[in-house]
Design a protein around this motif. Structure first.
Motif, short mmCIF file in Angstrom:
data_model
loop_
_atom_site.label_atom_id
_atom_site.label_comp_id
_atom_site.label_asym_id
_atom_site.label_seq_id
_atom_site.Cartn_x
_atom_site.Cartn_y
_atom_site.Cartn_z
N CYS A 7 0.84 -1.19 0.00
CA CYS A 7 0.00 0.00 0.00
C CYS A 7 0.88 1.25 0.00
O CYS A 7 1.82 1.36 0.78
CB CYS A 7 -0.91 -0.01 1.23
N CYS A 10 0.18 3.21 3.72
CA CYS A 10 0.54 2.64 5.03
C CYS A 10 1.61 1.57 4.90
O CYS A 10 2.04 1.02 5.91
CB CYS A 10 -0.70 2.07 5.71
N CYS A 18 -4.46 -0.26 0.21
CA CYS A 18 -5.10 -1.36 0.93
C CYS A 18 -6.56 -1.01 1.26
O CYS A 18 -6.97 0.15 1.20
CB CYS A 18 -4.32 -1.70 2.19
N CYS A 21 -7.01 1.58 4.14
CA CYS A 21 -6.78 2.97 3.72
C CYS A 21 -7.90 3.47 2.83
O CYS A 21 -8.41 4.59 3.02
CB CYS A 21 -5.44 3.11 3.00
#
Ligand SMILES: [Zn+2]
Length: 211
Positions: A7, A10, A18, A21
């Motif tokens: 991701c 993050c 992801c 998120c």
């Protein structure tokens, strides 16, 4: 970068964004051009996919400043739900030649080309930007009302969707739409990945959503 599976925000395992998120991002949708602080007079319509809040700002920084070009296709896939019908051409608000060299890609061009690929609408290099025209991010929000210096390159016709990564006052889109009309467009619709939340009124610091 060595690994491009995670991701972009993050650094979790499922990229480019992801599920956790993507669940934090706020939706915008249709923005009336009259809601833009620049007035948006040259735009027939305007659409924005996400609210440019802190989580989205982090993702946008990864796209613009950390070389995460793969986010272009992700943003474009998120923007297709807002793509208007009966569009003749796609264009984008170009970055400066200096930024293009430093970054290796024009983030708004990547969005436009990816949207063109997904929708089948031809992409045209309608606009170019002068060297040294960095005012949009170096100046304060008030000064941004002037918009970038954009020149017409290719001719177009009919309805044009003008794509940009981020919209704050709408001044860039407005200037780009004006130039697209000079290039031959009869109608210009703005489509951006993310827009800053609207202020509640003149002089107010209270932030409102676009809806
Ligand atoms: Zn994530």
């Amino acid at each position: 970068m060595l690994f491009d599976a995670g991701c972009c925000r993050c650094e979790g395992t499922a990229g480019p964004v992801c599920v956790a998120c993507s669940n934090t991002f706020g939706d915008v949708g249709v923005v009336e051009p009259t809601q833009l602080s620049c007035g948006g007079a040259s735009l027939a319509a305007c659409r924005a996919r996400f609210v440019l809040d802190q989580p989205m700002l982090e993702l946008m920084r990864a796209y613009k400043y950390r070389g995460e070009r793969r986010l272009g296709a992700w943003f474009a896939s998120q923007m297709t739900s807002l793509f208007p019908l009966a569009v003749d051409h796609l264009a984008w608000v170009p970055t400066t030649p200096e930024r293009l060299r430093a970054r290796g890609y024009d983030q708004s061009e990547v969005l436009a080309r990816s949207l063109g690929h997904k929708t089948g609408v031809p992409v045209a290099r309608v606009l170019t930007r002068d060297s040294g025209d960095h005012r949009q991010t170096e100046r304060g929000v008030v000064d941004r009302a002037g918009g970038p210096r954009l020149n017409v390159r290719d001719r177009v016709r009919g309805t044009v969707v003008i794509v940009d990564d981020v919209m704050t006052t709408g001044a860039s889109l407005h200037v780009a739409a004006e130039q697209c009309r000079r290039a031959g467009a009869s109608r210009v619709i703005g489509l951006v990945a993310a827009a800053t939340p609207r202020r509640a009124g003149p002089g107010s610091s209270r932030v409102r959503s676009w809806k």
